[in-house]
Design an enzyme around this catalytic site. Structure first.
Site: not given
Ligand code: FAD
Length: 518
Positions: A320, A323, A352, A387, A405, A428
């Site tokens: 993650e 990503w 849209w 997420n 979007w 997005w």
């Molecule tokens: P954990 O599940 O603990 O993951 C650890 C870290 O991995 C996160 O803190 C983050 O840095 C990274 N990560 C995890 N999933 C993703 C992912 N899908 N894409 C990129 N990095 C990821 N993340 C952001 O940091 N900033 C945003 O503005 C953002 N906007 C999002 C918008 C949408 C529509 C979606 C679907 C996802 C978005 N994410 C964003 C990714 C993800 O949702 C969040 O990083 C995550 O929910 C943060 O919670 P956590 O720190 O507990 O994540």
């Protein structure tokens, strides 16, 4: 040329001349999205240079209202940054290193002011960590050259990603646009270059006399708030207790997560009501935690100390974090995504809707779909959303409501405390099927099934949509149909603003039509 190539060539071409510049009175580190002392590549390089040359290290941060506005930084995130600066200043001061903070309204003035300050302090070495948004890359590329003209060596280091954008290319020599092969290459590259996970040391203590000499810098004002980005007193209190600022909180969270939850991350991470993820995104976005430290500490907790075997929860969590790297690589390689364009240009022709009432209902959590509403209310209250919630809410806006979007992307940035352009844009694009490696457009989340699967007992819904707390059993997912509506109506919960099946059919037809257009 891509902005990242322009910066790389500016750094490459100026290198011989920059290396000839001798250090005179001070070395400067410019903080941006790297608000920490631990494992900060540029801060450490600056400190090392200062120590070798027997001169002090000065650090600085520029607060710019216009910069925050241009990047749609949410008030919660601005507040988090300002609170973090206080923690950072205190920690740096223990090493007699000043953190100079200056407020500049206009973002265009930033480069000129940096040059002035560096000269004013008699420094000829400026260090900073690279940022990959187009404007930042362009600004840094010209600043590197402008610095040289006045005899200042500017170094822009790679720090925010574990693997630098541009370092991974597919077998055919191109940038990957699909995550899975990219991730395999990312893991292999780290195994081949283990130094990538070496953590930088904290900076050295400044030499005696630095505190006296730079007293004014230690005392520069860190504003409590920024115009147009203010929080109410109640919000300030709420965000302060939910999101303590600074790198100490980041480390506490990281260690607790690794000790207690990372093992079960794979199995539990999608459960909306559980606190099963790390909640570290705010720290990764502001740089109070480095992605390298996160990966390194998780890997060290893995019994085989690798990224390709061992504990599944650890590997999934690292994937993650990857990503985050992936989306930054994409941004650096395809900068047009910064310009309001979908990654998949063929999706430009989708027509849209721009229905203000539906957007209002979505943003306020009043769509009549409890799981969507819970997710949006969590965002509005915490500046953070699970997420799975982000995917459900984003998909609902783009596919059920067929709203552009980009309006949703903007709303998220303006409200998330962890707002990060690359990850938000990537998320997005994934949800609306317009982005890099997205879900296929014909995969349309059914909010009811998502709700039953990821919040089976309706705990998440009851937490964030309190008016539904009295609804028993499965009806919580669908109070008007399953609960026959009377109870939901009584407690003021809205009816569905759109029908699932009709919206699904409309969405499929509209995407097909858009893709068929030249
Ligand atoms: P954990 O599940 O603990 O993951 C650890 C870290 O991995 C996160 O803190 C983050 O840095 C990274 N990560 C995890 N999933 C993703 C992912 N899908 N894409 C990129 N990095 C990821 N993340 C952001 O940091 N900033 C945003 O503005 C953002 N906007 C999002 C918008 C949408 C529509 C979606 C679907 C996802 C978005 N994410 C964003 C990714 C993800 O949702 C969040 O990083 C995550 O929910 C943060 O919670 P956590 O720190 O507990 O994540």
């Amino acid at each position: 040329a891509r902005p990242i190539e322009v910066l790389n060539s500016a750094l490459f071409e100026t290198k011989p001349k920059r290396e000839q510049i001798e250090v005179s009175n001070a070395v400067v580190h410019w903080f941006r999205c790297d608000l920490r002392m631990r494992d900060n590549r540029s801060l450490y390089a600056a400190s090392k240079k200062a120590r070798e040359n027997g001169v002090p290290l000065i650090t600085m941060y520029i607060v710019s209202q216009q910069d925050f506005e241009a990047h749609l930084v949410s008030p919660a995130r601005v507040d988090f940054i300002l609170r973090t600066l206080r923690v950072l200043r205190e920690d740096l001061a223990k090493l007699d290193i000043p953190l100079y903070v200056e407020t500049l309204e206009k973002r265009k003035k930033i480069p000129g002011r940096i040059l002035e300050l560096v000269k004013e302090w008699g420094s000829d070495h400026l260090f900073t960590n690279a940022e990959y948004e187009v404007d930042e890359l362009r600004r840094d590329a010209s600043l590197v050259r402008e610095c040289l003209e006045i005899g200042v060596a500017m170094d822009v280091l790679s720090d925010t990603c574990v693997v630098k954008p541009g370092d991974l290319v597919s077998k055919s020599g191109t940038q990957y646009s699909v995550y899975t092969p990219w991730y395999r290459a990312w893991v292999a590259y780290i195994h081949e270059n283990p130094l990538l996970l070496d953590l930088s040391e904290a900076p050295n203590k400044n030499l005696n006399g630095a505190r006296q000499k730079y007293l004014k810098l230690f005392e520069s004002t860190i504003p409590n708030e920024v115009e147009h980005k203010k929080l109410s007193d109640e919000e300030t209190e709420r965000f302060c207790s939910m999101w303590p600022a600074g790198e100490h909180d980041a480390h506490r969270r990281l260690i607790k997560f690794i000790d207690e939850r990372i093992g079960g991350y794979k199995a539990h991470r999608n459960n909306l009501s559980e606190q099963s993820t790390s909640s570290l995104s705010v720290h990764l976005a502001s740089g109070t935690l480095s992605a390298r430290t996160a990966v390194r500490m998780a890997r060290d907790h893995n019994r085989i100390k690798r990224l390709d075997g061992g504990v599944e929860g650890i590997l999934t969590w690292i994937s993650e974090i990857a990503w985050r790297d992936f989306y930054k690589h994409v941004l650096a390689h395809w900068p047009y995504i910064c310009m309001n364009k979908p990654f998949k240009l063929e999706y430009t022709n989708i027509e849209w809707e721009y229905n203000q009432d539906q957007f209002e209902a979505w943003s306020k959590g009043r769509t009549g779909y409890p799981v969507v509403d819970a997710a949006m209310r969590q965002l509005n209250s915490c500046g953070w959303m699970h997420n799975r919630g982000r995917m459900i809410a984003a998909s609902f806006l783009a596919k059920h409501l067929l709203l552009d979007w980009r309006i949703g992307e903007r709303y998220f940035m303006e409200h998330l405390i962890d707002g990060d352009f690359a990850s938000n844009n990537g998320g997005w694009g994934f949800s609306a099927s317009t982005g890099v490696d997205p879900q296929p457009y014909f995969r349309i989340f059914n909010p009811l099934l998502q709700s039953e699967k990821f919040d089976p007992e309706g705990e998440y819904i009851k937490r964030w949509v309190p008016e539904l707390r009295g609804i028993a059993g499965k009806a919580i997912h669908d109070p008007y149909d399953r609960g026959k509506g009377a109870e939901a109506k009584k407690c003021g919960y809205p009816e569905r603003i759109v029908d699932h099946k009709e919206s699904r059919d409309r969405c499929l037809a509209r995407y097909k039509e858009g893709l068929g257009r030249k």
